[in-house]
Design a protein around this motif. Structure first.
Motif, PDB file in Angstrom:
ATOM      1  N   SER A 147       0.835  -1.211   0.000  1.00  0.00           N
ATOM      2  CA  SER A 147       0.000   0.000   0.000  1.00  0.00           C
ATOM      3  C   SER A 147       0.864   1.252   0.000  1.00  0.00           C
ATOM      4  O   SER A 147       0.589   2.212  -0.743  1.00  0.00           O
ATOM      5  N   LEU A 148       1.930   1.257   0.800  1.00  0.00           N
ATOM      6  CA  LEU A 148       2.825   2.408   0.835  1.00  0.00           C
ATOM      7  C   LEU A 148       3.521   2.607  -0.505  1.00  0.00           C
ATOM      8  O   LEU A 148       3.650   3.737  -1.002  1.00  0.00           O
ATOM      9  N   ASP A 149       3.951   1.520  -1.118  1.00  0.00           N
ATOM     10  CA  ASP A 149       4.622   1.610  -2.420  1.00  0.00           C
ATOM     11  C   ASP A 149       3.675   2.165  -3.482  1.00  0.00           C
ATOM     12  O   ASP A 149       4.080   2.999  -4.307  1.00  0.00           O
ATOM     13  N   ASN A 150       2.425   1.737  -3.463  1.00  0.00           N
ATOM     14  CA  ASN A 150       1.459   2.235  -4.441  1.00  0.00           C
ATOM     15  C   ASN A 150       1.133   3.713  -4.207  1.00  0.00           C
ATOM     16  O   ASN A 150       0.872   4.459  -5.155  1.00  0.00           O
ATOM     17  N   GLU A 151       1.133   4.147  -2.948  1.00  0.00           N
ATOM     18  CA  GLU A 151       0.926   5.572  -2.666  1.00  0.00           C
ATOM     19  C   GLU A 151       2.066   6.407  -3.257  1.00  0.00           C
ATOM     20  O   GLU A 151       1.831   7.471  -3.855  1.00  0.00           O
ATOM     21  N   LEU A 152       3.298   5.924  -3.111  1.00  0.00           N
ATOM     22  CA  LEU A 152       4.439   6.635  -3.674  1.00  0.00           C
ATOM     23  C   LEU A 152       4.406   6.628  -5.197  1.00  0.00           C
ATOM     24  O   LEU A 152       4.729   7.631  -5.848  1.00  0.00           O
ATOM     25  N   ARG A 153       3.992   5.494  -5.765  1.00  0.00           N
ATOM     26  CA  ARG A 153       3.904   5.408  -7.228  1.00  0.00           C
ATOM     27  C   ARG A 153       2.815   6.337  -7.755  1.00  0.00           C
ATOM     28  O   ARG A 153       2.986   6.998  -8.791  1.00  0.00           O
ATOM     29  N   ALA A 154       1.684   6.405  -7.049  1.00  0.00           N
ATOM     30  CA  ALA A 154       0.597   7.287  -7.484  1.00  0.00           C
ATOM     31  C   ALA A 154       1.018   8.749  -7.388  1.00  0.00           C
ATOM     32  O   ALA A 154       0.664   9.574  -8.249  1.00  0.00           O
ATOM     33  N   ALA A 155       1.790   9.091  -6.356  1.00  0.00           N
ATOM     34  CA  ALA A 155       2.243  10.475  -6.199  1.00  0.00           C
ATOM     35  C   ALA A 155       3.164  10.904  -7.333  1.00  0.00           C
ATOM     36  O   ALA A 155       3.202  12.081  -7.711  1.00  0.00           O
ATOM     37  N   SER A 156       3.898   9.954  -7.898  1.00  0.00           N
ATOM     38  CA  SER A 156       4.806  10.284  -9.003  1.00  0.00           C
ATOM     39  C   SER A 156       4.186  10.009 -10.366  1.00  0.00           C
ATOM     40  O   SER A 156       4.870  10.113 -11.382  1.00  0.00           O
ATOM     41  N   GLY A 157       2.897   9.618 -10.391  1.00  0.00           N
ATOM     42  CA  GLY A 157       2.207   9.398 -11.655  1.00  0.00           C
ATOM     43  C   GLY A 157       2.486   8.060 -12.298  1.00  0.00           C
ATOM     44  O   GLY A 157       2.129   7.845 -13.463  1.00  0.00           O
TER      45      GLY A 157
ATOM     46  N   VAL B 235       8.546  -1.337 -18.410  1.00  0.00           N
ATOM     47  CA  VAL B 235       8.209  -0.655 -19.666  1.00  0.00           C
ATOM     48  C   VAL B 235       7.558   0.690 -19.383  1.00  0.00           C
ATOM     49  O   VAL B 235       7.923   1.721 -19.980  1.00  0.00           O
ATOM     50  N   SER B 236       6.591   0.728 -18.455  1.00  0.00           N
ATOM     51  CA  SER B 236       5.895   1.982 -18.154  1.00  0.00           C
ATOM     52  C   SER B 236       6.834   3.007 -17.534  1.00  0.00           C
ATOM     53  O   SER B 236       6.784   4.199 -17.860  1.00  0.00           O
ATOM     54  N   ASP B 237       7.732   2.550 -16.643  1.00  0.00           N
ATOM     55  CA  ASP B 237       8.691   3.477 -16.040  1.00  0.00           C
ATOM     56  C   ASP B 237       9.658   4.026 -17.082  1.00  0.00           C
ATOM     57  O   ASP B 237      10.027   5.210 -17.045  1.00  0.00           O
ATOM     58  N   ARG B 238      10.056   3.175 -18.041  1.00  0.00           N
ATOM     59  CA  ARG B 238      10.957   3.640 -19.094  1.00  0.00           C
ATOM     60  C   ARG B 238      10.279   4.676 -19.974  1.00  0.00           C
ATOM     61  O   ARG B 238      10.876   5.688 -20.354  1.00  0.00           O
ATOM     62  N   VAL B 239       9.000   4.420 -20.305  1.00  0.00           N
ATOM     63  CA  VAL B 239       8.251   5.376 -21.135  1.00  0.00           C
ATOM     64  C   VAL B 239       8.114   6.713 -20.422  1.00  0.00           C
ATOM     65  O   VAL B 239       8.303   7.785 -21.014  1.00  0.00           O
ATOM     66  N   MET B 240       7.815   6.673 -19.130  1.00  0.00           N
ATOM     67  CA  MET B 240       7.676   7.919 -18.372  1.00  0.00           C
ATOM     68  C   MET B 240       9.002   8.665 -18.275  1.00  0.00           C
ATOM     69  O   MET B 240       9.050   9.892 -18.345  1.00  0.00           O
ATOM     70  N   ALA B 241      10.106   7.925 -18.117  1.00  0.00           N
ATOM     71  CA  ALA B 241      11.412   8.569 -18.050  1.00  0.00           C
ATOM     72  C   ALA B 241      11.750   9.234 -19.378  1.00  0.00           C
ATOM     73  O   ALA B 241      12.283  10.363 -19.419  1.00  0.00           O
ATOM     74  N   GLN B 242      11.413   8.568 -20.491  1.00  0.00           N
ATOM     75  CA  GLN B 242      11.669   9.162 -21.805  1.00  0.00           C
ATOM     76  C   GLN B 242      10.826  10.399 -22.028  1.00  0.00           C
ATOM     77  O   GLN B 242      11.302  11.400 -22.572  1.00  0.00           O
ATOM     78  N   ARG B 243       9.578  10.358 -21.582  1.00  0.00           N
ATOM     79  CA  ARG B 243       8.726  11.544 -21.699  1.00  0.00           C
ATOM     80  C   ARG B 243       9.257  12.707 -20.872  1.00  0.00           C
ATOM     81  O   ARG B 243       9.222  13.861 -21.283  1.00  0.00           O
ATOM     82  N   GLY B 244       9.770  12.367 -19.685  1.00  0.00           N
ATOM     83  CA  GLY B 244      10.324  13.406 -18.840  1.00  0.00           C
ATOM     84  C   GLY B 244      11.534  14.068 -19.464  1.00  0.00           C
ATOM     85  O   GLY B 244      11.676  15.284 -19.455  1.00  0.00           O
ATOM     86  N   HIS B 245      12.408  13.252 -20.064  1.00  0.00           N
ATOM     87  CA  HIS B 245      13.583  13.812 -20.714  1.00  0.00           C
ATOM     88  C   HIS B 245      13.197  14.640 -21.926  1.00  0.00           C
ATOM     89  O   HIS B 245      13.755  15.712 -22.187  1.00  0.00           O
ATOM     90  N   GLY B 246      12.176  14.136 -22.648  1.00  0.00           N
ATOM     91  CA  GLY B 246      11.725  14.874 -23.818  1.00  0.00           C
ATOM     92  C   GLY B 246      11.143  16.237 -23.439  1.00  0.00           C
ATOM     93  O   GLY B 246      11.404  17.250 -24.078  1.00  0.00           O
ATOM     94  N   GLY B 247      10.385  16.263 -22.334  1.00  0.00           N
ATOM     95  CA  GLY B 247       9.790  17.535 -21.888  1.00  0.00           C
ATOM     96  C   GLY B 247      10.861  18.505 -21.449  1.00  0.00           C
ATOM     97  O   GLY B 247      10.774  19.708 -21.680  1.00  0.00           O
ATOM     98  N   GLY B 248      11.956  17.984 -20.840  1.00  0.00           N
ATOM     99  CA  GLY B 248      13.011  18.868 -20.395  1.00  0.00           C
ATOM    100  C   GLY B 248      13.742  19.512 -21.568  1.00  0.00           C
ATOM    101  O   GLY B 248      14.089  20.673 -21.544  1.00  0.00           O
ATOM    102  N   ARG B 249      13.930  18.701 -22.634  1.00  0.00           N
ATOM    103  CA  ARG B 249      14.617  19.253 -23.801  1.00  0.00           C
ATOM    104  C   ARG B 249      13.748  20.278 -24.516  1.00  0.00           C
ATOM    105  O   ARG B 249      14.228  21.219 -25.102  1.00  0.00           O
ATOM    106  N   GLY B 250      12.423  20.080 -24.476  1.00  0.00           N
ATOM    107  CA  GLY B 250      11.535  21.031 -25.166  1.00  0.00           C
ATOM    108  C   GLY B 250      11.519  22.344 -24.455  1.00  0.00           C
ATOM    109  O   GLY B 250      11.383  23.389 -25.056  1.00  0.00           O
TER     110      GLY B 250
END
Length: 208
Positions: free
Chosen positions: A98-108, A193-208
């Motif tokens: 439950s604690l892990d899922n709360e942390l995951r939800a907080a980070s999207g 896979v989902s964490d990798r996709v989110m990390a790539q989106r984050g890097h892409g947003g930073g470059r934009g």
């Protein structure tokens, strides 16, 4: 030959249980508490079966027979010890999930759906099967209540039922643990896979 096999099984079960238990004692305060509790539950069952095999072997050496009452006593201790530690492990693991899922939800990030390790799933099925088996053995033992003859057929039936049910319960528990391991492997792949996709989106947003 059967007596020697029982004694050998008893020594093997006890030796196989004591080594992991000593490791758990040494790492209790530092390791994963849920994993330690599950290991204690599992190894307690193994140790108790080792004692059962040793008892039956020693009884055979002296010409005694393993009665349904003795089987019931061992199973009562087994169910009690295993259930206490397995329930504690489930509770601890549930809180951590439950604690892990709360942390995951907080980070999207997506939630983790499957949270019980294979060992814990096997233990839950094992304890459920043992509780059902204990009820069957009580019924078998009750057949000897009020018997005026010295026939040992109820005891023989109790021992046979115990051995057959024990084998069936262990097979079912092992199968459930295997299925849970497969589910967890798929779950880990999905999260990676989902964490990798989110990390790539984050890097892409930073470059934009």
């Amino acid at each position: 030959m059967l007596i020697v096999a029982m004694l050998a099984l008893g020594v093997a079960f006890l030796g196989g249980a004591l080594y992991p238990l000593l490791g758990v004692v040494r790492s209790w305060s530092d390791g994963d508490r849920s994993k330690n509790q599950a290991m204690v539950a599992a190894m307690s069952l193994v140790a108790l079966y080792g004692l059962l095999f040793l008892y039956s072997g020693v009884a055979g050496l002296f010409g005694a027979r393993l009665s349904a009452t003795t089987i019931l006593t061992f199973f009562a201790v087994t169910v009690l010890v295993g259930t206490v530690f397995a329930a504690a492990s489930v509770y601890t693991k549930r809180r951590a999930w439950s604690l892990d899922n709360e942390l995951r939800a907080a980070s999207g990030r997506p939630d983790r759906r499957h949270w019980m390790p294979p060992l814990l799933v096997g233990l839950v099925w094992l304890m459920g099967g043992f509780i059902a088996q204990f009820g069957v053995l009580l019924l078998v033992a009750s057949l000897s209540v009020g018997e005026s003859s010295a026939e040992s057929s109820p005891d023989d039936l109790g021992v046979t039922v115990a051995l057959v049910c024990m084998a069936a319960v262990m097979v079912i528990a092992a199968g459930a643990a295997g299925i849970q391991k497969w589910r967890l492997d798929r779950e880990e792949s999905r999260l990676r896979v989902s964490d990798r996709v989110m990390a790539q989106r984050g890097h892409g947003g930073g470059r934009g």
